[in-house]
Design a protein around this motif. Structure first.
Motif, PDB file in Angstrom:
ATOM      1  N   UNK A   8     -12.199   1.993  76.208  1.00  0.00           N
ATOM      2  CA  UNK A   8     -13.266   1.964  75.463  1.00  0.00           C
ATOM      3  C   UNK A   8     -14.470   2.096  76.613  1.00  0.00           C
ATOM      4  N   UNK A   9     -15.587   2.715  76.032  1.00  0.00           N
ATOM      5  CA  UNK A   9     -16.821   2.953  76.670  1.00  0.00           C
ATOM      6  C   UNK A   9     -17.538   1.977  76.998  1.00  0.00           C
ATOM      7  N   UNK A  10     -18.179   1.546  77.977  1.00  0.00           N
ATOM      8  CA  UNK A  10     -19.112   0.474  78.359  1.00  0.00           C
ATOM      9  C   UNK A  10     -20.369   1.178  78.622  1.00  0.00           C
ATOM     10  N   UNK A  11     -21.405   0.971  77.570  1.00  0.00           N
ATOM     11  CA  UNK A  11     -22.711   1.713  77.864  1.00  0.00           C
ATOM     12  C   UNK A  11     -23.421   0.921  78.876  1.00  0.00           C
ATOM     13  N   UNK A  12     -24.353   1.564  79.655  1.00  0.00           N
ATOM     14  CA  UNK A  12     -25.251   1.021  80.712  1.00  0.00           C
ATOM     15  C   UNK A  12     -26.541   0.763  79.839  1.00  0.00           C
ATOM     16  N   UNK A  13     -26.929  -0.556  79.892  1.00  0.00           N
ATOM     17  CA  UNK A  13     -27.904  -1.286  79.211  1.00  0.00           C
ATOM     18  C   UNK A  13     -28.796  -1.933  80.191  1.00  0.00           C
ATOM     19  N   UNK A  14     -29.897  -2.705  79.862  1.00  0.00           N
ATOM     20  CA  UNK A  14     -30.677  -3.283  80.536  1.00  0.00           C
ATOM     21  C   UNK A  14     -30.162  -4.401  81.404  1.00  0.00           C
ATOM     22  N   UNK A  15     -29.054  -5.408  80.990  1.00  0.00           N
ATOM     23  CA  UNK A  15     -28.716  -6.377  81.641  1.00  0.00           C
ATOM     24  C   UNK A  15     -27.898  -5.663  83.049  1.00  0.00           C
TER      25      UNK A  15
END
Length: 91
Positions: A30-37
């Motif tokens: 599964x892809x893990x998006x890069x986000x603010x946290x």
């Protein structure tokens, strides 16, 4: 996939980002998006005093993702031995 695509475009890898994505999907990853946290977790990564510089931004964001999401980051890359993070598992 981002790092693979960049290295492929520079001739440093024999597999393209699209091929890598295809194989990951076939394997059920599964892809893990890069986000603010994840980005903010970069500010709190700790390393041993006097350790050699670790300039790879891809490595750092993956470790920050593991830290922010309380996951283990498994690697054989010796650069990670200098981190004081419980999220790193050396294999």
């Amino acid at each position: 996939m981002w790092e693979v695509a960049i290295k492929y475009s520079k001739g440093k890898l024999p597999i393209s980002g699209a091929m890598f994505l295809h194989y990951c999907e076939q394997a059920g990853f599964k892809k893990l998006p890069v986000d603010e946290r994840h980005v903010l977790a970069l500010e709190n990564l700790t390393r041993q005093d006097g350790s050699p510089p670790h300039k790879n931004p891809f490595d750092k964001i993956m470790l920050a993702q593991a830290k922010a999401d309380s996951m283990l980051f498994m690697t054989h890359d010796r650069q990670f031995t200098y981190y004081n993070e419980p999220w790193v598992v050396m294999v």
